[in-house]
Design a protein around this motif. Structure first.
Motif, PDB file in Angstrom:
ATOM      1  N   ALA A   2     -31.029  37.485 -13.152  1.00 31.91           N
ATOM      2  CA  ALA A   2     -30.451  37.077 -14.483  1.00 31.91           C
ATOM      3  C   ALA A   2     -30.406  38.284 -15.412  1.00 31.91           C
ATOM      4  N   ALA A   3     -29.552  38.318 -16.287  1.00 24.70           N
ATOM      5  CA  ALA A   3     -29.357  39.433 -17.254  1.00 24.70           C
ATOM      6  C   ALA A   3     -30.881  39.190 -18.164  1.00 24.70           C
ATOM      7  N   ASP A   4     -31.346  38.207 -18.610  1.00 29.91           N
ATOM      8  CA  ASP A   4     -32.568  38.152 -19.277  1.00 29.91           C
ATOM      9  C   ASP A   4     -33.855  38.636 -18.434  1.00 29.91           C
ATOM     10  N   GLU A   5     -33.840  38.546 -17.029  1.00 29.50           N
ATOM     11  CA  GLU A   5     -34.870  38.695 -16.366  1.00 29.50           C
ATOM     12  C   GLU A   5     -34.868  40.329 -16.055  1.00 29.50           C
ATOM     13  N   ILE A   6     -33.695  40.755 -16.049  1.00 32.04           N
ATOM     14  CA  ILE A   6     -33.409  42.260 -15.968  1.00 32.04           C
ATOM     15  C   ILE A   6     -33.954  42.981 -17.216  1.00 32.04           C
ATOM     16  N   ALA A   7     -33.393  42.446 -18.406  1.00 31.31           N
ATOM     17  CA  ALA A   7     -33.952  43.069 -19.547  1.00 31.31           C
ATOM     18  C   ALA A   7     -35.350  42.953 -19.903  1.00 31.31           C
ATOM     19  N   ALA A   8     -36.004  41.972 -19.449  1.00 29.91           N
ATOM     20  CA  ALA A   8     -37.373  41.798 -19.342  1.00 29.91           C
ATOM     21  C   ALA A   8     -38.052  43.019 -18.563  1.00 29.91           C
ATOM     22  N   PHE A   9     -37.442  43.146 -17.237  1.00 33.51           N
ATOM     23  CA  PHE A   9     -38.213  44.157 -16.384  1.00 33.51           C
ATOM     24  C   PHE A   9     -37.962  45.437 -16.836  1.00 33.51           C
ATOM     25  N   LEU A  10     -36.579  45.917 -17.509  1.00 35.31           N
ATOM     26  CA  LEU A  10     -36.584  47.235 -17.982  1.00 35.31           C
ATOM     27  C   LEU A  10     -37.260  47.566 -19.105  1.00 35.31           C
ATOM     28  N   LEU A  11     -37.240  46.677 -19.927  1.00 38.23           N
ATOM     29  CA  LEU A  11     -38.184  46.933 -21.313  1.00 38.23           C
ATOM     30  C   LEU A  11     -39.589  46.936 -20.962  1.00 38.23           C
ATOM     31  N   GLY A  12     -40.010  46.148 -19.821  1.00 40.62           N
ATOM     32  CA  GLY A  12     -41.423  46.218 -19.417  1.00 40.62           C
ATOM     33  C   GLY A  12     -41.976  47.354 -18.752  1.00 40.62           C
ATOM     34  N   SER A  13     -41.083  47.907 -18.046  1.00 36.12           N
ATOM     35  CA  SER A  13     -41.384  49.035 -17.109  1.00 36.12           C
ATOM     36  C   SER A  13     -40.934  50.413 -17.549  1.00 36.12           C
ATOM     37  N   CYS A  14     -39.982  50.438 -18.560  1.00 37.46           N
ATOM     38  CA  CYS A  14     -39.389  51.885 -19.036  1.00 37.46           C
ATOM     39  C   CYS A  14     -39.859  51.743 -20.685  1.00 37.46           C
ATOM     40  N   SER A  15     -40.952  52.040 -20.853  1.00 34.86           N
ATOM     41  CA  SER A  15     -41.304  51.951 -22.399  1.00 34.86           C
ATOM     42  C   SER A  15     -40.659  53.092 -23.035  1.00 34.86           C
ATOM     43  N   SER A  16     -40.175  54.020 -22.584  1.00 39.13           N
ATOM     44  CA  SER A  16     -39.343  54.952 -23.567  1.00 39.13           C
ATOM     45  C   SER A  16     -37.977  54.295 -24.042  1.00 39.13           C
ATOM     46  N   LEU A  17     -37.627  53.324 -23.484  1.00 37.54           N
ATOM     47  CA  LEU A  17     -36.130  52.618 -23.609  1.00 37.54           C
ATOM     48  C   LEU A  17     -36.283  52.058 -25.150  1.00 37.54           C
ATOM     49  N   ARG A  18     -37.483  51.695 -25.656  1.00 40.26           N
ATOM     50  CA  ARG A  18     -37.735  51.228 -26.946  1.00 40.26           C
ATOM     51  C   ARG A  18     -37.306  52.470 -27.883  1.00 40.26           C
ATOM     52  N   GLN A  19     -37.041  53.543 -27.718  1.00 42.00           N
ATOM     53  CA  GLN A  19     -36.754  54.696 -28.709  1.00 42.00           C
ATOM     54  C   GLN A  19     -35.219  54.880 -28.535  1.00 42.00           C
ATOM     55  N   PHE A  20     -34.292  54.058 -28.046  1.00 39.32           N
ATOM     56  CA  PHE A  20     -33.047  53.884 -27.601  1.00 39.32           C
ATOM     57  C   PHE A  20     -32.376  52.739 -28.029  1.00 39.32           C
ATOM     58  N   ASP A  21     -31.112  52.634 -28.104  1.00 43.58           N
ATOM     59  CA  ASP A  21     -30.309  51.555 -28.396  1.00 43.58           C
ATOM     60  C   ASP A  21     -29.816  51.278 -26.731  1.00 43.58           C
ATOM     61  N   VAL A  22     -30.356  50.108 -26.302  1.00 47.10           N
ATOM     62  CA  VAL A  22     -30.039  49.824 -24.683  1.00 47.10           C
ATOM     63  C   VAL A  22     -29.149  48.890 -24.567  1.00 47.10           C
ATOM     64  N   TYR A  23     -28.220  48.863 -23.899  1.00 48.66           N
ATOM     65  CA  TYR A  23     -27.248  47.637 -23.500  1.00 48.66           C
ATOM     66  C   TYR A  23     -27.053  47.312 -22.329  1.00 48.66           C
ATOM     67  N   ILE A  24     -26.634  45.792 -21.912  1.00 47.54           N
ATOM     68  CA  ILE A  24     -26.351  45.695 -20.440  1.00 47.54           C
ATOM     69  C   ILE A  24     -24.996  45.111 -20.768  1.00 47.54           C
ATOM     70  N   PHE A  25     -23.850  45.363 -19.584  1.00 49.54           N
ATOM     71  CA  PHE A  25     -22.385  44.942 -19.967  1.00 49.54           C
ATOM     72  C   PHE A  25     -22.199  44.747 -18.700  1.00 49.54           C
ATOM     73  N   GLY A  26     -20.546  44.400 -18.307  1.00 55.61           N
ATOM     74  CA  GLY A  26     -20.110  44.116 -17.100  1.00 55.61           C
ATOM     75  C   GLY A  26     -20.471  42.605 -16.502  1.00 55.61           C
ATOM     76  N   SER A  27     -20.043  42.827 -15.432  1.00 54.53           N
ATOM     77  CA  SER A  27     -20.088  41.615 -14.660  1.00 54.53           C
ATOM     78  C   SER A  27     -21.378  40.786 -14.601  1.00 54.53           C
TER      79      SER A  27
END
Length: 94
Positions: A2-27
């Motif tokens: 699910a999208a919330d699980e993807i978000a949690a995984f990415l933000l948890g494993s890619c700490s540098s993402l917090r320096q950017f505006d990061v979005y999910i989109f599409g299907s």
């Protein structure tokens, strides 16, 4: 996943993402499709190089399709609004 699980995984494993505006989109937002569309908005500098390295590792676990834009490009194209992008931070359980 699910999208919330993807978000949690990415933000948890890619700490540098917090320096950017990061979005999910599409299907993925509708629970369909096989790829995960991610938009990363931020400057082209060393931090971007770091986030690309981290996301490359995340791609070993997830079928990511990543689009990178500078802030001026995102504003000019109005991509976030046009594509219905949702911030990862908004999806990530607290």
């Amino acid at each position: 996943m699910a999208a919330d699980e993807i978000a949690a995984f990415l933000l948890g494993s890619c700490s540098s993402l917090r320096q950017f505006d990061v979005y999910i989109f599409g299907s993925t937002l509708n629970g369909i499709g096989e790829d995960i569309d991610i938009l990363v908005v931020g400057p082209s500098d060393e931090a971007l190089s770091q986030v690309k390295r981290e996301l490359q590792k995340a791609e070993e676990r997830l079928p990511l399709h990543i689009l990178y834009m500078e802030p001026s490009e995102a504003r000019y194209t109005d991509f976030v609004r046009r594509e219905g992008c949702i911030p990862l931070a908004q999806l990530c359980p607290k």
